[in-house]
Design a protein around this motif. Structure first.
Motif, PDB file in Angstrom:
ATOM      1  N   GLN A   1      15.507   8.325   4.297  1.00  0.00           N
ATOM      2  CA  GLN A   1      16.440   7.271   3.867  1.00  0.00           C
ATOM      3  C   GLN A   1      17.360   6.817   5.000  1.00  0.00           C
ATOM      4  O   GLN A   1      18.577   6.800   4.888  1.00  0.00           O
ATOM      5  N   TYR A   2      16.726   6.454   6.113  1.00  0.00           N
ATOM      6  CA  TYR A   2      17.426   5.816   7.222  1.00  0.00           C
ATOM      7  C   TYR A   2      17.082   4.324   7.209  1.00  0.00           C
ATOM      8  O   TYR A   2      16.003   3.928   6.741  1.00  0.00           O
ATOM      9  N   GLY A   3      17.991   3.514   7.722  1.00  0.00           N
ATOM     10  CA  GLY A   3      17.751   2.089   7.856  1.00  0.00           C
ATOM     11  C   GLY A   3      17.926   1.639   9.293  1.00  0.00           C
ATOM     12  O   GLY A   3      18.756   2.186  10.037  1.00  0.00           O
ATOM     13  N   PHE A   4      17.166   0.639   9.697  1.00  0.00           N
ATOM     14  CA  PHE A   4      17.144   0.169  11.085  1.00  0.00           C
ATOM     15  C   PHE A   4      18.053  -1.037  11.256  1.00  0.00           C
ATOM     16  O   PHE A   4      17.996  -1.996  10.469  1.00  0.00           O
ATOM     17  N   VAL A   5      18.902  -1.000  12.281  1.00  0.00           N
ATOM     18  CA  VAL A   5      19.747  -2.133  12.641  1.00  0.00           C
ATOM     19  C   VAL A   5      19.172  -2.752  13.915  1.00  0.00           C
ATOM     20  O   VAL A   5      19.300  -2.172  14.998  1.00  0.00           O
ATOM     21  N   PRO A   6      18.498  -3.898  13.814  1.00  0.00           N
ATOM     22  CA  PRO A   6      17.763  -4.440  14.964  1.00  0.00           C
ATOM     23  C   PRO A   6      18.644  -4.816  16.147  1.00  0.00           C
ATOM     24  O   PRO A   6      18.215  -4.714  17.301  1.00  0.00           O
ATOM     25  N   GLU A   7      19.878  -5.278  15.888  1.00  0.00           N
ATOM     26  CA  GLU A   7      20.754  -5.655  16.998  1.00  0.00           C
ATOM     27  C   GLU A   7      21.080  -4.464  17.904  1.00  0.00           C
ATOM     28  O   GLU A   7      21.388  -4.648  19.080  1.00  0.00           O
ATOM     29  N   GLU A   8      21.043  -3.264  17.352  1.00  0.00           N
ATOM     30  CA  GLU A   8      21.347  -2.065  18.130  1.00  0.00           C
ATOM     31  C   GLU A   8      20.110  -1.224  18.422  1.00  0.00           C
ATOM     32  O   GLU A   8      20.161  -0.316  19.256  1.00  0.00           O
TER      33      GLU A   8
ATOM     34  N   VAL B   1       3.413 -10.293  22.601  1.00  0.00           N
ATOM     35  CA  VAL B   1       4.053  -9.006  22.844  1.00  0.00           C
ATOM     36  C   VAL B   1       3.504  -7.981  21.862  1.00  0.00           C
ATOM     37  O   VAL B   1       3.463  -8.234  20.651  1.00  0.00           O
ATOM     38  N   LYS B   2       3.065  -6.831  22.391  1.00  0.00           N
ATOM     39  CA  LYS B   2       2.508  -5.780  21.531  1.00  0.00           C
ATOM     40  C   LYS B   2       3.048  -4.409  21.931  1.00  0.00           C
ATOM     41  O   LYS B   2       2.356  -3.400  21.839  1.00  0.00           O
ATOM     42  N   ASP B   3       4.297  -4.374  22.364  1.00  0.00           N
ATOM     43  CA  ASP B   3       4.908  -3.124  22.785  1.00  0.00           C
ATOM     44  C   ASP B   3       5.253  -2.254  21.575  1.00  0.00           C
ATOM     45  O   ASP B   3       5.538  -2.765  20.483  1.00  0.00           O
ATOM     46  N   PRO B   4       5.280  -0.935  21.747  1.00  0.00           N
ATOM     47  CA  PRO B   4       5.578  -0.032  20.629  1.00  0.00           C
ATOM     48  C   PRO B   4       6.910  -0.291  19.953  1.00  0.00           C
ATOM     49  O   PRO B   4       7.047  -0.084  18.746  1.00  0.00           O
ATOM     50  N   ILE B   5       7.914  -0.760  20.709  1.00  0.00           N
ATOM     51  CA  ILE B   5       9.240  -0.954  20.138  1.00  0.00           C
ATOM     52  C   ILE B   5       9.227  -1.910  18.949  1.00  0.00           C
ATOM     53  O   ILE B   5      10.059  -1.816  18.037  1.00  0.00           O
ATOM     54  N   LEU B   6       8.240  -2.830  18.904  1.00  0.00           N
ATOM     55  CA  LEU B   6       8.170  -3.785  17.815  1.00  0.00           C
ATOM     56  C   LEU B   6       7.887  -3.117  16.472  1.00  0.00           C
ATOM     57  O   LEU B   6       8.236  -3.668  15.416  1.00  0.00           O
ATOM     58  N   ASP B   7       7.242  -1.951  16.494  1.00  0.00           N
ATOM     59  CA  ASP B   7       6.859  -1.294  15.251  1.00  0.00           C
ATOM     60  C   ASP B   7       8.058  -0.884  14.404  1.00  0.00           C
ATOM     61  O   ASP B   7       7.904  -0.565  13.224  1.00  0.00           O
ATOM     62  N   GLN B   8       9.258  -0.876  14.979  1.00  0.00           N
ATOM     63  CA  GLN B   8      10.452  -0.535  14.213  1.00  0.00           C
ATOM     64  C   GLN B   8      10.974  -1.710  13.388  1.00  0.00           C
ATOM     65  O   GLN B   8      11.703  -1.515  12.417  1.00  0.00           O
ATOM     66  N   PHE B   9      10.628  -2.929  13.791  1.00  0.00           N
ATOM     67  CA  PHE B   9      11.231  -4.115  13.206  1.00  0.00           C
ATOM     68  C   PHE B   9      10.511  -4.544  11.923  1.00  0.00           C
ATOM     69  O   PHE B   9       9.315  -4.314  11.756  1.00  0.00           O
TER      70      PHE B   9
END
Length: 217
Positions: free
Chosen positions: A188-195, A35-43
């Motif tokens: 200074q934002y943080g990513f919540v992967p479940e959401e 999988v190489k979709d753009p959405i992965l770049d957030q994780f």
């Protein structure tokens, strides 16, 4: 037509010429897919269990260090993470940045491994040097850099320190990464992967997410 599968997505962060990007190996009962979709770049790098909605499965190949690499790709419509563990994964071989792939194959639309059909191709191809950079939003004298980067709707949320959900279908993958980098390092934002949502680091929701992650480690 899409299918929904349960599985684990192992995401690896790689540093390339365009900066860091992410690739994933999706492990399911029906097979293993790249999988190489753009959405992965957030994780962050790690393993994420959940439900994955696959739009398309197709072969893809590329040349690297004098060898031909063949992989089976899955394009995701969406993903729903139930649980995730941030951890370092084994070093991966050097591979092309997915942001460069569309422009690399525009010369021959008959190539079977081309990942985008003509009807879905963006009007402005990505990764075309100065041409691509000129397509990026420019900042006028009366426009802030963040407004140019995020656009009106997202910028209003950022300015108000509200939760933000980025759009991974943005035609310009590099701009998507710039948005991610700005949220993470500059605002200074943080990513919540479940959401799949970015929260201000001082928010109750993000602090609760950090507490749960700390208890699980």
């Amino acid at each position: 037509m899409s299918i929904t599968v349960e599985g684990t997505l192992n995401i690896k962060r790689i540093t390339g010429a365009n900066g860091p990007f992410c690739v994933g190996d999706l492990l399911t009962d029906i097979g293993e897919f790249r999988v190489k979709d753009p959405i992965l770049d957030q994780f962050e790098e790690g393993s994420y269990a959940g439900r994955y909605i696959i739009q398309r499965i197709f072969p893809w190949s590329y040349a690297s260090n004098g060898r031909l690499v063949l992989e089976i790709r899955a394009r995701l419509v969406d993903l729903h993470v139930d649980s995730g563990t941030e951890r370092s994964l084994p070093e991966a071989p050097i591979e092309p940045d997915p942001a460069d792939e569309v422009s690399a194959h525009t010369g021959d639309r008959s190539v079977g491994r081309r990942e985008l059909e003509a009807s879905n191709a963006p009007a402005i191809e990505r990764g075309q040097g100065e041409e691509a950079r000129s397509a990026s939003p420019t900042t006028g004298s009366d426009e802030s850099p963040d407004l140019a980067l995020f656009g009106d709707e997202l910028h209003a949320l950022v300015a108000a320190r509200q939760p933000v959900k980025l759009d991974p279908t943005l035609d310009d993958r590099r701009r998507f990464r710039e948005q991610r980098n700005r949220l993470k390092a500059g605002l200074q934002y943080g990513f919540v992967p479940e959401e799949q949502v970015w929260y201000p680091e001082e928010s109750d929701r993000y602090q609760a997410y950090l507490a749960v992650k700390a208890d699980a480690s």
